[in-house]
Design a protein around this motif. Structure first.
Motif, PDB file in Angstrom:
ATOM      1  N   TYR A 135      88.571  44.262  48.017  1.00  0.00           N
ATOM      2  CA  TYR A 135      87.284  44.107  47.339  1.00  0.00           C
ATOM      3  C   TYR A 135      86.261  45.035  47.979  1.00  0.00           C
ATOM      4  N   VAL A 136      85.158  45.214  47.298  1.00  0.00           N
ATOM      5  CA  VAL A 136      84.006  45.935  47.841  1.00  0.00           C
ATOM      6  C   VAL A 136      82.770  45.083  47.591  1.00  0.00           C
ATOM      7  N   ASN A 137      81.733  45.363  48.318  1.00  0.00           N
ATOM      8  CA  ASN A 137      80.428  44.763  48.051  1.00  0.00           C
ATOM      9  C   ASN A 137      79.585  45.854  47.405  1.00  0.00           C
ATOM     10  N   ALA A 138      78.982  45.518  46.280  1.00  0.00           N
ATOM     11  CA  ALA A 138      78.219  46.523  45.534  1.00  0.00           C
ATOM     12  C   ALA A 138      76.944  45.904  44.980  1.00  0.00           C
ATOM     13  N   CYS A 139      75.990  46.769  44.687  1.00  0.00           N
ATOM     14  CA  CYS A 139      74.764  46.354  44.024  1.00  0.00           C
ATOM     15  C   CYS A 139      74.340  47.467  43.089  1.00  0.00           C
ATOM     16  N   VAL A 140      73.324  47.204  42.294  1.00  0.00           N
ATOM     17  CA  VAL A 140      72.758  48.227  41.420  1.00  0.00           C
ATOM     18  C   VAL A 140      71.352  48.507  41.905  1.00  0.00           C
ATOM     19  N   LYS A 141      71.073  49.787  42.134  1.00  0.00           N
ATOM     20  CA  LYS A 141      69.739  50.202  42.577  1.00  0.00           C
ATOM     21  C   LYS A 141      69.106  50.986  41.432  1.00  0.00           C
ATOM     22  N   PHE A 142      68.164  50.342  40.739  1.00  0.00           N
ATOM     23  CA  PHE A 142      67.480  51.007  39.635  1.00  0.00           C
ATOM     24  C   PHE A 142      66.431  51.959  40.188  1.00  0.00           C
ATOM     25  N   ALA A 143      66.373  53.166  39.645  1.00  0.00           N
ATOM     26  CA  ALA A 143      65.425  54.181  40.132  1.00  0.00           C
ATOM     27  C   ALA A 143      63.990  53.692  40.022  1.00  0.00           C
ATOM     28  N   LYS A 144      63.719  52.887  39.006  1.00  0.00           N
ATOM     29  CA  LYS A 144      62.363  52.378  38.780  1.00  0.00           C
ATOM     30  C   LYS A 144      61.875  51.532  39.960  1.00  0.00           C
ATOM     31  N   TYR A 145      62.807  50.816  40.625  1.00  0.00           N
ATOM     32  CA  TYR A 145      62.426  49.913  41.717  1.00  0.00           C
ATOM     33  C   TYR A 145      62.836  50.426  43.094  1.00  0.00           C
ATOM     34  N   GLY A 146      63.936  51.169  43.179  1.00  0.00           N
ATOM     35  CA  GLY A 146      64.361  51.755  44.442  1.00  0.00           C
ATOM     36  C   GLY A 146      65.041  50.808  45.410  1.00  0.00           C
ATOM     37  N   THR A 147      65.294  49.567  44.995  1.00  0.00           N
ATOM     38  CA  THR A 147      65.991  48.612  45.851  1.00  0.00           C
ATOM     39  C   THR A 147      67.143  47.975  45.085  1.00  0.00           C
ATOM     40  N   CYS A 148      68.087  47.434  45.822  1.00  0.00           N
ATOM     41  CA  CYS A 148      69.237  46.771  45.202  1.00  0.00           C
ATOM     42  C   CYS A 148      68.817  45.483  44.518  1.00  0.00           C
ATOM     43  N   ASN A 149      69.483  45.190  43.395  1.00  0.00           N
ATOM     44  CA  ASN A 149      69.203  43.939  42.694  1.00  0.00           C
ATOM     45  C   ASN A 149      69.768  42.753  43.474  1.00  0.00           C
ATOM     46  N   ARG A 150      71.049  42.770  43.808  1.00  0.00           N
ATOM     47  CA  ARG A 150      71.709  41.762  44.645  1.00  0.00           C
ATOM     48  C   ARG A 150      73.095  42.303  44.978  1.00  0.00           C
ATOM     49  N   TRP A 151      73.597  41.948  46.134  1.00  0.00           N
ATOM     50  CA  TRP A 151      74.935  42.376  46.519  1.00  0.00           C
ATOM     51  C   TRP A 151      75.951  41.429  45.904  1.00  0.00           C
ATOM     52  N   THR A 152      77.018  42.003  45.336  1.00  0.00           N
ATOM     53  CA  THR A 152      78.044  41.233  44.654  1.00  0.00           C
ATOM     54  C   THR A 152      79.406  41.650  45.180  1.00  0.00           C
TER      55      THR A 152
END
Length: 131
Positions: free
Chosen positions: A76-93
């Protein structure tokens, strides 16, 4: 003869326009077709080549951003989505070998990256991201 021709004409016209009618019992194929179009556009990335993938722009193929591990030594990996508009990860999954949603209800044409990490130093992973 005229009656047979009159009945066949509308059918021939619809077929020539590419209109089809689903067969009985094919309603269950609709979700599979939707999933295929979303996952069919997936990109393949390799942890080790980068630890943050993208930038990508969300599309109308998927309303969510999905990810899965398809190879490598990591289970498995731990991943998140970082939207350019906010610049931070939404949540690690935690993402394993089956499709996992890492962001929901994403607007079309949203620019984002996907930071990811493997559980053990030295592990590698090949992943797919669908958006």
């Amino acid at each position: 003869m005229t009656t047979r021709f009159t009945r066949a004409l509308p059918v021939a016209l619809l077929l020539s326009l590419g209109v089809t009618v689903p067969a009985a019992g094919s309603a269950s194929a609709a979700p599979a077709a939707a999933a295929t179009s979303c996952y069919g556009g997936a990109v393949t990335v390799r942890y080790g080549d980068a630890v943050e993938f993208g930038p990508y722009w969300s599309s109308s193929r998927c309303t969510d951003i999905n990810m899965r591990v398809i190879g490598g030594t990591a289970d498995y990996v731990n991943a998140c989505v970082k939207f350019a508009k906010y610049g931070t990860c939404n949540r690690w999954t935690r993402v394993g070998r089956s499709w996992t949603t890492i962001a929901t209800d994403v607007l079309n044409d949203s620019k984002f990256t996907v930071p990811a990490g493997v559980p053990l130093e030295g592990d590698d992973a090949v992943m797919q991201i669908a958006f």
